[in-house]
Scaffold this motif. Structure first.
Motif, PDB file in Angstrom:
ATOM      1  N   ASN A 133      -3.104   3.483 -13.221  1.00 35.90           N
ATOM      2  CA  ASN A 133      -4.123   3.597 -12.179  1.00 35.90           C
ATOM      3  C   ASN A 133      -5.456   4.003 -12.793  1.00 35.90           C
ATOM      4  O   ASN A 133      -5.518   4.940 -13.597  1.00 35.90           O
ATOM      5  CB  ASN A 133      -3.720   4.667 -11.158  1.00 35.90           C
ATOM      6  CG  ASN A 133      -2.540   4.253 -10.308  1.00 35.90           C
ATOM      7  OD1 ASN A 133      -2.130   3.092 -10.301  1.00 35.90           O
ATOM      8  ND2 ASN A 133      -1.979   5.202  -9.580  1.00 35.90           N
ATOM      9  N   GLN A 152      -9.482  -0.616 -12.361  1.00 29.39           N
ATOM     10  CA  GLN A 152      -8.667  -1.525 -11.555  1.00 29.39           C
ATOM     11  C   GLN A 152      -9.281  -1.742 -10.177  1.00 29.39           C
ATOM     12  O   GLN A 152      -9.324  -2.864  -9.671  1.00 29.39           O
ATOM     13  CB  GLN A 152      -7.243  -1.002 -11.410  1.00 29.39           C
ATOM     14  CG  GLN A 152      -6.343  -1.950 -10.603  1.00 29.39           C
ATOM     15  CD  GLN A 152      -4.920  -1.454 -10.462  1.00 29.39           C
ATOM     16  OE1 GLN A 152      -4.528  -0.457 -11.052  1.00 29.39           O
ATOM     17  NE2 GLN A 152      -4.125  -2.158  -9.656  1.00 29.39           N
ATOM     18  N   THR A 201      -3.927   9.523  -4.660  1.00 29.35           N
ATOM     19  CA  THR A 201      -3.099   8.373  -5.027  1.00 29.35           C
ATOM     20  C   THR A 201      -2.393   8.650  -6.343  1.00 29.35           C
ATOM     21  O   THR A 201      -3.042   8.762  -7.393  1.00 29.35           O
ATOM     22  CB  THR A 201      -3.947   7.098  -5.152  1.00 29.35           C
ATOM     23  OG1 THR A 201      -4.508   6.785  -3.875  1.00 29.35           O
ATOM     24  CG2 THR A 201      -3.100   5.916  -5.624  1.00 29.35           C
ATOM     25  N   PRO A 253       1.856   3.940  -8.356  1.00 27.32           N
ATOM     26  CA  PRO A 253       1.177   2.886  -9.130  1.00 27.32           C
ATOM     27  C   PRO A 253       0.525   1.838  -8.236  1.00 27.32           C
ATOM     28  O   PRO A 253       1.117   1.380  -7.253  1.00 27.32           O
ATOM     29  CB  PRO A 253       2.307   2.279  -9.968  1.00 27.32           C
ATOM     30  CG  PRO A 253       3.568   2.622  -9.229  1.00 27.32           C
ATOM     31  CD  PRO A 253       3.318   3.947  -8.596  1.00 27.32           C
ATOM     32  N   MET A 254      -0.691   1.488  -8.585  1.00 28.51           N
ATOM     33  CA  MET A 254      -1.430   0.504  -7.796  1.00 28.51           C
ATOM     34  C   MET A 254      -1.102  -0.936  -8.168  1.00 28.51           C
ATOM     35  O   MET A 254      -1.726  -1.858  -7.648  1.00 28.51           O
ATOM     36  CB  MET A 254      -2.934   0.758  -7.897  1.00 28.51           C
ATOM     37  CG  MET A 254      -3.378   2.065  -7.261  1.00 28.51           C
ATOM     38  SD  MET A 254      -5.167   2.194  -6.995  1.00 28.51           S
ATOM     39  CE  MET A 254      -5.794   2.034  -8.679  1.00 28.51           C
ATOM     40  N   LEU A 310      -1.563   0.760  -3.688  1.00 23.39           N
ATOM     41  CA  LEU A 310      -2.914   0.233  -3.510  1.00 23.39           C
ATOM     42  C   LEU A 310      -3.359   0.196  -2.048  1.00 23.39           C
ATOM     43  O   LEU A 310      -4.518   0.508  -1.741  1.00 23.39           O
ATOM     44  CB  LEU A 310      -2.991  -1.182  -4.097  1.00 23.39           C
ATOM     45  CG  LEU A 310      -4.351  -1.873  -4.102  1.00 23.39           C
ATOM     46  CD1 LEU A 310      -5.348  -1.114  -4.968  1.00 23.39           C
ATOM     47  CD2 LEU A 310      -4.222  -3.317  -4.577  1.00 23.39           C
ATOM     48  N   THR A 368      -5.070   3.787  -0.263  1.00 24.14           N
ATOM     49  CA  THR A 368      -6.198   3.719  -1.192  1.00 24.14           C
ATOM     50  C   THR A 368      -7.296   2.784  -0.703  1.00 24.14           C
ATOM     51  O   THR A 368      -8.445   3.212  -0.501  1.00 24.14           O
ATOM     52  CB  THR A 368      -5.716   3.296  -2.595  1.00 24.14           C
ATOM     53  OG1 THR A 368      -4.661   4.174  -3.006  1.00 24.14           O
ATOM     54  CG2 THR A 368      -6.852   3.385  -3.594  1.00 24.14           C
ATOM     55  N   LEU A 410      -7.618   9.495  -7.988  1.00 14.46           N
ATOM     56  CA  LEU A 410      -6.606   8.695  -8.678  1.00 14.46           C
ATOM     57  C   LEU A 410      -5.953   9.491  -9.790  1.00 14.46           C
ATOM     58  O   LEU A 410      -6.645  10.063 -10.645  1.00 14.46           O
ATOM     59  CB  LEU A 410      -7.236   7.451  -9.300  1.00 14.46           C
ATOM     60  CG  LEU A 410      -7.703   6.314  -8.409  1.00 14.46           C
ATOM     61  CD1 LEU A 410      -8.297   5.202  -9.286  1.00 14.46           C
ATOM     62  CD2 LEU A 410      -6.549   5.764  -7.584  1.00 14.46           C
ATOM     63  N   ARG A 417      -0.761   8.224 -13.350  1.00 11.75           N
ATOM     64  CA  ARG A 417       0.644   8.016 -13.013  1.00 11.75           C
ATOM     65  C   ARG A 417       1.172   9.297 -12.375  1.00 11.75           C
ATOM     66  O   ARG A 417       0.542  10.350 -12.469  1.00 11.75           O
ATOM     67  CB  ARG A 417       1.473   7.649 -14.250  1.00 11.75           C
ATOM     68  CG  ARG A 417       1.468   8.701 -15.330  1.00 11.75           C
ATOM     69  CD  ARG A 417       2.054   8.198 -16.635  1.00 11.75           C
ATOM     70  NE  ARG A 417       3.433   7.746 -16.480  1.00 11.75           N
ATOM     71  CZ  ARG A 417       4.143   7.177 -17.465  1.00 11.75           C
ATOM     72  NH1 ARG A 417       3.577   6.980 -18.648  1.00 11.75           N
ATOM     73  NH2 ARG A 417       5.374   6.812 -17.270  1.00 11.75           N
TER      74      ARG A 417
END
Length: 505
Positions: free
Chosen positions: A61, A65, A200, A203-204, A210, A214, A226, A229
């Protein structure tokens, strides 16, 4: 209008407000809007990508991204978030299947590309090296020329590959419109506003990490913190010190938090609600959060539904304990039998989903698309029943149902009992051919109690379930086989059960 305009609009209203926070930096809405614009120009200008091309991202993350996701929307591209837990050959399959033009890769994962893929260019998302520019380099070099074409709501944006437990992964195609309507569902689910702060940690590369909170909180102008992990200690510390209002957890992360020595001492009072996304969440985990005065609401969906389709709201956390919720604000739900007839309340049926947040199909796979997407409905493969008040209760996966002596047996129902047995840490129930009944349920469990025996496990069902639902055999193993996503590989479990002999008749 592309969904990157969400960020532009908030940058106009609240330019200095923190949009994204990581361990390294805080990015305001004005700063995020600028990065998205320069990244979109780099994609179209420096990399020469055109509307409809695919890019991929391999990394933990990160702010990069999110920038790439919104920049892809601006330029009319699709982004493929890769599961960093997969092996190099699995990454190569996905990259070839989607015909990605550019891979943005974190330095920690650069060794995952062992063999060059024709036509694929590699860019460092957080580093540069000889022959490999960084995203930052390209953004700095991007000019001010307007984009020749810009994306819109009908353009495919997310190409998310489902992990599955058998066969090759399939790429679900989610348009910008799907992300927009998923955000609207999620905002209704959480009563989400610009005042919310999302933590968050999932994992995105999953739509859960996501899109449950988020992207929805960015749509309404809130803040996202963020974590690269999930780490239980870091999660608990962030809740206490940063004071987020919302977070999403799955059963595995919930259990890790509960087991952590800081669980009881951590101040969790900033959280309005915790969302959990899974087909069958153990009630003991929800009860542990409720004991800390944390409402837990369930959300049901899949990669193909972006994923927010069915959900509870905060007032339902305790009054509808165990339900997966009601059809979302922008979602239609049907429960059907094997003949596609709607089932009455109380009767189990397959969940069908329709809405503008649903995928348009599977990338380059007409056969699987035709099977799963019919007459405007996505066939989930999940079974639930609806009570008289419209609440849905998950039963099992269609393919997992065991038909024994003409009766339907749902493995998830048996697994719920097994999870309550002290000393059992992992469970799986599968069907095995049976000469008398056609099929019979068999339980495979992993334990942390060396004194556990099959007889002890079998005794847990007395008075709990009808006799025909009791496992005909119980096997104790060191650990259950799992795929790269941590899902139990049921086909491997079935093979193991087959090797261990016929079920008792």
């Amino acid at each position: 209008m592309d969904i990157g305009r969400w960020i532009d609009r908030h940058a106009g209203f609240s330019p200095d407000k923190v949009a994204v926070r990581t361990l390294r930096e805080e990015i305001s809405y004005a700063g995020l809007a600028d990065r998205i614009d320069r990244a979109a120009r780099a994609l179209a200008g420096e990399l020469g990508l055109v509307r409809g091309d695919r890019i991929a991202y391999l990394g933990l993350n990160s702010a990069e991204q999110l920038v790439l996701t919104f920049a892809a929307a601006r330029a009319g591209l699709s982004i493929v978030p890769l599961n960093w837990r997969l092996a190099a050959p699995e990454h190569a399959f996905i990259l070839k299947d989607c015909e990605a033009k550019v891979l943005f890769i974190e330095q920690a994962f650069r060794d995952h590309l062992t063999d060059p893929i024709p036509g694929l260019r590699t860019v460092g998302s957080d580093f540069s090296s000889d022959g490999m520019p960084s995203l930052s380099d390209l953004m700095s070099a991007a000019g001010d020329a307007p984009l020749k074409t810009e994306g819109g709501h009908k353009d495919p944006l997310l190409l998310c590959y489902t992990s599955g437990t058998t066969g090759r992964p399939k790429g679900a195609v989610l348009t910008q419109d799907a992300i927009q309507y998923n955000a609207l569902n999620a905002q209704h689910m959480h009563d989400m506003t610009a005042a919310d702060h999302v933590l968050t940690v999932l994992p995105m590369f999953h739509v859960g990490g996501l899109n449950i909170q988020t992207t929805p909180v960015l749509h309404c102008g809130g803040t996202v913190t963020l974590h690269a992990r999930f780490d239980p200690a870091a999660t608990l510390k962030a809740i206490e010190t940063l004071r987020p209002t919302l977070t999403v957890q799955v059963p595995a992360t919930m259990e890790a938090m509960i087991r952590h020595p800081d669980w009881q001492a951590t101040d969790l009072s900033s959280l309005r609600v915790v969302a959990t996304g899974s087909t069958d969440v153990p009630t003991a985990l929800i009860e542990a959060f409720h004991a800390r005065d944390l409402p837990v609401i369930q959300v049901y969906g899949s990669t193909e539904t972006a994923p927010v389709a069915v959900y509870q709201r905060s007032d339902d956390a305790r009054t509808r304990f165990g339900s997966i919720g009601r059809a979302g604000l922008h979602t239609e739900i049907r429960l059907v039998d094997s003949d596609d007839k709607d089932v009455p309340d109380g009767e189990p049926g397959e969940i069908l989903v329709r809405g503008r947040h649903v995928a348009t199909g599977y990338w380059n796979d007409a056969e699987q698309t035709a099977t799963a997407f019919r007459d405007g409905w996505f066939r989930s493969g999940d079974i639930a029943h609806r009570d008289k008040d419209g609440w849905l209760w998950f039963r099992d996966r269609v393919k997992n149902v065991i038909i024994s002596g003409g009766e339907n047996i749902y493995p998830a129902e048996i697994e719920r009992v097994l999870r309550e047995v002290p000393g059992i840490v992992e469970v799986a129930v599968v069907g095995r051919p049976d000469a008398r009944w056609g099929a019979a349920p068999v339980a495979v469990v992993a334990c942390d109690d060396p004194g556990m025996t099959p007889a002890c496990v079998a005794a847990a069902f007395e008075g709990r379930l009808a006799r025909y639902k009791h496992p005909k055999d119980v096997f104790i193993v060191e650990a259950l086989p799992r795929n790269a996503m941590g899902k139990v590989k049921l086909d491997t479990v079935r093979e193991l059960v087959g090797e261990l002999g016929p079920a008792a008749s």
